[in-house]
Design a protein around this motif. Structure first.
Motif, PDB file in Angstrom:
ATOM      1  N   LEU A  22      50.214 -36.035 -22.757  1.00  0.00           N
ATOM      2  CA  LEU A  22      49.711 -36.615 -21.626  1.00  0.00           C
ATOM      3  C   LEU A  22      48.003 -37.079 -22.315  1.00  0.00           C
ATOM      4  CD1 LEU A  22      50.657 -34.521 -18.762  1.00  0.00           C
ATOM      5  CD2 LEU A  22      51.688 -36.609 -19.688  1.00  0.00           C
ATOM      6  N   GLN A  27      43.659 -42.727 -16.687  1.00  0.00           N
ATOM      7  CA  GLN A  27      43.889 -42.207 -15.292  1.00  0.00           C
ATOM      8  C   GLN A  27      44.848 -43.056 -14.429  1.00  0.00           C
ATOM      9  OE1 GLN A  27      42.400 -39.489 -13.733  1.00  0.00           O
ATOM     10  NE2 GLN A  27      41.858 -38.948 -15.592  1.00  0.00           N
ATOM     11  N   LEU A  30      48.272 -42.093 -15.502  1.00  0.00           N
ATOM     12  CA  LEU A  30      48.655 -40.616 -14.836  1.00  0.00           C
ATOM     13  C   LEU A  30      49.087 -40.904 -13.498  1.00  0.00           C
ATOM     14  CD1 LEU A  30      46.015 -38.435 -16.665  1.00  0.00           C
ATOM     15  CD2 LEU A  30      48.573 -38.603 -17.206  1.00  0.00           C
ATOM     16  N   ARG A  33      52.436 -42.447 -13.181  1.00  0.00           N
ATOM     17  CA  ARG A  33      53.362 -41.480 -13.799  1.00  0.00           C
ATOM     18  C   ARG A  33      53.604 -40.438 -12.527  1.00  0.00           C
ATOM     19  NH1 ARG A  33      54.549 -38.993 -19.017  1.00  0.00           N
ATOM     20  NH2 ARG A  33      55.371 -37.021 -18.893  1.00  0.00           N
TER      21      ARG A  33
END
Length: 64
Positions: A22, A27, A30, A33
């Motif tokens: 990761l 950001q 993420l 995700r």
């Protein structure tokens, strides 16, 4: 030789997902995700509930 090369069964996608690094993700990536994983969790829960209802209906139909 790599034993997995001749494997007839592909590796579980969840295992692959958990192994993914990761660190290179931003950001925003993420957050995307997390949103995708939450949507998948909801999809699985919905399927699980439908399967439970189906099983309950079948049990009620064939109950002696």
């Amino acid at each position: 030789m790599d034993d997995d090369f001749f494997s007839s069964r592909p590796e579980d996608p969840l295992v692959q997902l958990a192994r993914q690094d990761l660190d290179p993700l931003s950001q925003d990536e993420l957050e995307a995700r997390i949103a995708a994983l939450e949507a998948e969790i909801e999809r699985v829960r919905s399927h699980q509930e439908a399967a439970f209802r189906h099983r309950s209906a079948a049990d009620a139909l064939f109950k002696r």
